[in-house]
Design an enzyme around this catalytic site. Structure first.
Site, PDB file in Angstrom:
ATOM      1  CB  CYS A 185      -3.384   4.082  -0.369  1.00  0.00           C
ATOM      2  SG  CYS A 185      -2.770   2.517  -1.047  1.00  0.00           S
ATOM      3  CD  GLU A 189      -1.814  -2.359   1.438  1.00  0.00           C
ATOM      4  OE1 GLU A 189      -2.607  -3.245   1.103  1.00  0.00           O
ATOM      5  OE2 GLU A 189      -0.738  -2.590   2.028  1.00  0.00           O
ATOM      6  CB  SER A 190       1.525   3.987  -0.733  1.00  0.00           C
ATOM      7  OG  SER A 190       0.197   4.137  -1.213  1.00  0.00           O
ATOM      8  CG  HIS A 213       1.137   5.000  -4.949  1.00  0.00           C
ATOM      9  ND1 HIS A 213       1.816   3.812  -4.846  1.00  0.00           N
ATOM     10  CD2 HIS A 213       1.934   5.936  -4.378  1.00  0.00           C
ATOM     11  CE1 HIS A 213       2.964   4.005  -4.229  1.00  0.00           C
ATOM     12  NE2 HIS A 213       3.066   5.292  -3.938  1.00  0.00           N
ATOM     13  CB  SER A 226       2.636   1.066  -6.496  1.00  0.00           C
ATOM     14  OG  SER A 226       1.420   1.214  -5.789  1.00  0.00           O
TER      15      SER A 226
END
Length: 450
Positions: A93, A78-79, A297, A263
């Site tokens: 995120c 997540e990022s 992203h 990403s």
């Protein structure tokens, strides 16, 4: 971006939580600056396992990492996470618990890098699409502020933009207080500057309601021997992400998620660009060491499509006529060109831009224009100009532009790449002066956005 075990039909919160913690005003001010180990000092000497333990608290994991001369860039489920000797940037995120990683980060800095004090801290995010899905202190902005206030004694919280529309939330501490977690008596309190007097600089482009054509490439269908990384690098080339900054100055790390999402982190050796090296007051052999990053992203699902771009290369609003042609992909772009390149890839219906820049008494240039006003002018020039069609010739990197009739047939060629820019109207413009930093915030909406 679809999380592991989550289908593409489940709403996903694309807007990220961004935490940036400085333990010293520069890499040269960390305690072991003069005693590197394998070229690493400060936070860069922390074992990867310590960062992975912290990320487990946040509820994300490392996918890959690339290292440069000045920082390590971790691509996350997540990022992103960026680690420099004196600073850590954690961007996450979805429903990650970003702030719950902060106490552990402070422990890591104390135990592994001998840096028990925070020089300054920033936390920011765009307004959430699905706030009811958030967990922990992230359920509500006031809870996030309270969490940070329990750690820092000199923090201030701001809401920038329309409360009933797109807005940006910011919490920041200042280095002028020597109490609590932010005591900084051993450090200078002047605004942070990159070596050779370039300002600390962060540009964010936060884009929603991406066009169907822009969303489609991020729905991944690939199989062995192709990997998420190889697919993402090929995708990055095909949609011109690799052309945002000069390829020869860029180290790109990218990942395609299944069934959708993307990403990437990139390290940019901007100090090698002749325009920047000629602007430096301390140059050796025509160049100086300076490295920045950008990170992208993408959540492409219809109904909550979102893409973010963040970069800390200190760009000029527009380059003087004596500088290289901005259409040359071998030159670092100016701010106007950067915005155009990014927005043309994602074609958002709505977007917000923030430029956060350190200031020396809010100095203006020779024309009397402040850095944030120059940025606002660049934003508007990039997005509110007439529609144009760019015909990019791969053989020469040359670009021809002509006005685009919205009713004209689509252009096509096997040897030229077409980039069509939407035209936007500005819906919000706000400038802030925070003492050591200035902020330019602007929101735009496409003319054909419904």
């Amino acid at each position: 971006m679809a999380e592991a075990g989550e289908t593409a039909s489940a709403p996903f919160e694309g807007p990220e939580k961004l935490l940036e913690i400085w333990f010293a005003p520069s890499a040269s001010a960390v305690p072991d600056a003069n005693s590197p180990e394998n070229g690493r000092t400060g936070l860069r000497k922390v074992p990867s396992a310590a960062w992975e333990e912290m990320l487990a608290i946040v509820k994300c994991q490392v996918l890959s990492v690339v290292s440069g001369a000045e920082m390590d860039a971790y691509l996350l489920s997540e990022s992103s996470l960026f680690v420099s000797p004196h600073r850590i940037i954690l961007k996450t995120c979805g429903t990650t618990l970003n702030l719950l990683g902060l106490p552990r980060i402070l422990e890591i800095a104390t135990n592994h890098a001998n840096m028990p004090s925070v020089y300054q801290c920033f936390y920011s995010r765009k307004s959430f699409m699905f706030p009811e899905r958030q967990l922990g202190p992230h359920r509500d902005w006031q809870q996030e502020v309270q969490f940070l206030d329990n750690i820092f004694r000199n923090g201030a919280a701001y809401n920038v933009g329309k409360v009933n529309g797109d807005h940006w939330l910011l919490y920041m501490t200042t280095p002028s207080d020597d109490s609590g977690a932010t005591r900084s008596s051993s450090y200078s309190v002047s605004p942070p500057l990159i070596e050779n007097a370039f300002p600390d600089y962060t540009i964010e482009i936060l884009m929603s309601d991406l066009s169907p054509a822009a969303r489609q490439p991020f729905f991944s269908t690939f199989s062995s021997p192709e990997t998420p990384s190889s697919h993402a690098l090929s995708l990055s080339r095909s949609i011109s992400i690799t052309d945002i900054f000069p390829p020869h100055l860029t180290t790109l790390d990218a990942y395609s998620f299944s069934p959708c999402g993307y990403s990437s982190n990139a390290l940019i050796r901007w100090g090698e660009d002749p325009f920047f090296s000629s602007s430096s007051s301390n140059i050796a052999d025509g160049a100086f060491a300076a490295e920045g990053y950008y990170t992208i992203h993408v959540t492409p699902e219809e109904g909550w499509s979102y893409a973010s771009f963040e970069c800390n290369v200190p760009l000029h609003p527009t380059r003087p006529s004596s500088a290289p042609d901005m259409n040359d992909i071998n030159a670092i772009p100016d701010l106007k060109t950067l915005v155009q390149r990014v927005v043309s890839i994602f074609q958002p219906g709505r977007l917000s831009l923030t430029l956060f820049i350190s200031s020396q008494d809010n100095e203006s240039d020779e024309t009397g224009e402040s850095p944030v006003e120059a940025a606002q002018r660049a934003f508007r020039a990039a997005l509110c100009a007439p529609l144009v069609e760019e015909q990019i010739h791969p053989e020469t990197n040359g670009v021809n532009e002509k006005c685009l009739d919205e009713n004209s047939p689509s252009y096509s060629s096997t040897t030229e790449k077409k980039v069509v820019r939407r035209r936007y109207r500005r819906t919000d413009k706000i400038n802030y002066e925070f003492g050591a930093y200035d902020l330019a915030f602007a929101s735009f909406e496409s003319y054909d956005h419904k």
